[in-house]
Design a protein around this motif. Structure first.
Motif, PDB file in Angstrom:
ATOM      1  N   ARG A   1       0.822  -1.212   0.000  1.00  0.00           N
ATOM      2  CA  ARG A   1       0.000   0.000   0.000  1.00  0.00           C
ATOM      3  C   ARG A   1       0.856   1.262   0.000  1.00  0.00           C
ATOM      4  NH1 ARG A   1      -4.623   1.609   4.530  1.00  0.00           N
ATOM      5  NH2 ARG A   1      -4.590   3.875   4.155  1.00  0.00           N
TER       6      ARG A   1
ATOM      7  N   ARG B   1       0.063  -2.576   8.183  1.00  0.00           N
ATOM      8  CA  ARG B   1      -0.832  -2.732   7.029  1.00  0.00           C
ATOM      9  C   ARG B   1      -1.502  -1.424   6.645  1.00  0.00           C
ATOM     10  NH1 ARG B   1      -5.900  -7.007   6.512  1.00  0.00           N
ATOM     11  NH2 ARG B   1      -6.559  -6.355   4.407  1.00  0.00           N
ATOM     12  N   ASP B   2      -1.902  -0.603   7.646  1.00  0.00           N
ATOM     13  CA  ASP B   2      -2.652   0.621   7.370  1.00  0.00           C
ATOM     14  C   ASP B   2      -1.954   1.889   7.858  1.00  0.00           C
ATOM     15  OD1 ASP B   2      -4.846  -0.803   6.233  1.00  0.00           O
ATOM     16  OD2 ASP B   2      -5.507  -1.317   8.265  1.00  0.00           O
ATOM     17  N   THR B   3      -0.788   1.761   8.447  1.00  0.00           N
ATOM     18  CA  THR B   3      -0.110   2.942   9.002  1.00  0.00           C
ATOM     19  C   THR B   3       1.396   2.855   8.784  1.00  0.00           C
ATOM     20  OG1 THR B   3       0.152   1.919  11.186  1.00  0.00           O
ATOM     21  CG2 THR B   3      -1.842   3.251  10.822  1.00  0.00           C
TER      22      THR B   3
ATOM     23  N   ASP C   1       0.601   6.983  -0.148  1.00  0.00           N
ATOM     24  CA  ASP C   1      -0.380   5.982   0.279  1.00  0.00           C
ATOM     25  C   ASP C   1      -1.287   5.707  -0.910  1.00  0.00           C
ATOM     26  OD1 ASP C   1      -2.380   4.458   1.353  1.00  0.00           O
ATOM     27  OD2 ASP C   1      -2.805   5.785   3.047  1.00  0.00           O
TER      28      ASP C   1
ATOM     29  N   ALA D   1      -3.856   4.060  -1.214  1.00  0.00           N
ATOM     30  CA  ALA D   1      -5.285   4.111  -0.902  1.00  0.00           C
ATOM     31  C   ALA D   1      -5.825   5.530  -0.926  1.00  0.00           C
ATOM     32  CB  ALA D   1      -5.536   3.484   0.470  1.00  0.00           C
TER      33      ALA D   1
END
Length: 318
Positions: free
Chosen positions: A3, A48-50, A92, A94
């Motif tokens: 990501r 995973r997200d940060t 990022d 996303a």
């Protein structure tokens, strides 16, 4: 596909979940040849997200968007990380939009390079960017008003430095200035210029547009101006670059400021050493200064005007 990516120079580095080390050591995931960077300077904790940035007790510290980091700091999409004289940008996937533009940054559709949203053309490949700034003056007027009035004029660009990002220049100069000063002390003027040029360019852009040098009431514009001028003169002397002498004259012309005694003395030195002879900037500045009534100047300023005229004679005689 991961990501997160880290944009460094012309390369996009994929950030896998885990730790990503940055420093001078070849053991780091990103090894940079920079004397201002510690062997193990900083660490990215990638989840995973940060993504979390950590300063590993480096000598010169880490800054994010012009603010020095202490300990750990979470990173957001398009945050700019300064390590030594190097700039890195977190991407990022996303958060990317269809138009590839976010806040104050635009990603070039041709090569993927990251540019300021105020840029019209990509700094890497030269392609026109899909940003509001890439519209012509006429296109912008058309968008705002629906059409362009017949006979209306399109003002040409007033300078050739190019548009710059609207950054917190005062804060960035405070944080990055110490790093640039160390680079100058080491004789690494190219690194100092790379650190300073976005902020000096932003100040000149604001001055040419007759805007305040900073939008923050907490900033001291006089201190900002003096600091930026001093850096420009250091670069002019160390790099033998006449464009930085141009910068000093142009920002004084745009703001109508009388040069300080220190600035005039420094200009005398660099003008003679580097045979500066760009008369148009000198004449433009003299015209601005001479257009003011003499009664508007204090006795001290009138003394400085005499020294300025002597400096101008040296340049105009070349």
């Amino acid at each position: 596909m991961p990501r997160f990516r880290l944009r460094y120079q012309a390369t996009n580095l994929e950030l896998l979940v885990g730790e990503f080390a940055i420093g001078r050591s070849s053991a780091c995931n990103l090894a940079v040849a920079d004397g201002l960077v510690s062997r193990k300077h900083a660490l990215l904790h990638v989840e995973r997200d940060t993504v979390m940035l950590e300063d590993l007790g480096s000598r010169n510290g880490v800054a994010v968007n012009g603010v020095r980091v202490k300990g750990q700091c979470p990173l957001q999409h398009m945050d700019r990380v300064y390590i030594g004289s190097q700039e890195l940008v977190l991407i990022d996937a996303a958060k990317m939009t269809d138009r590839l533009t976010t806040d104050q940054h635009v990603v070039c559709e041709a090569c993927g390079a990251i540019n300021g949203a105020a840029k019209r053309f990509c700094g890497d490949c030269g392609k026109r960017l899909a940003s509001d700034a890439s519209k012509t003056h006429r296109e912008s007027k058309s968008t705002q008003r629906g059409s362009v009035e017949p006979g209306s004029s399109v003002d040409p660009p007033t300078h050739d430095w190019g548009s710059s990002e609207n950054t917190h220049t005062a804060r960035a100069l405070d944080v990055l200035g110490s790093i640039a000063a160390k680079a100058i002390t080491m004789g690494r003027f190219d690194e100092a210029e790379r650190i300073l040029i976005p902020h000096l360019d932003a100040l000149l852009e604001r001055a040419l547009r007759h805007r305040p040098l900073s939008d923050s009431e907490q900033d001291d514009p006089e201190a900002m101006f003096a600091t930026a001028t001093a850096y420009a003169l250091e670069l002019a002397d160390g790099m033998h670059e006449k464009k930085w002498i141009d910068w000093v004259f142009r920002i004084h012309t745009a703001t109508g400021r009388v040069m300080t005694a220190e600035t005039i003395e420094a200009l005398h030195n660099v003008v003679r050493t580097h045979e500066y002879n760009r008369r148009k900037y000198v004449r433009a500045y003299l015209q601005v200064i001479q257009n003011r009534a003499k009664n508007d100047y204090s006795p001290a300023e009138r003394f400085l005007l005499g020294r300025l005229e002597g400096l101008a004679q040296v340049i105009l005689a070349r």
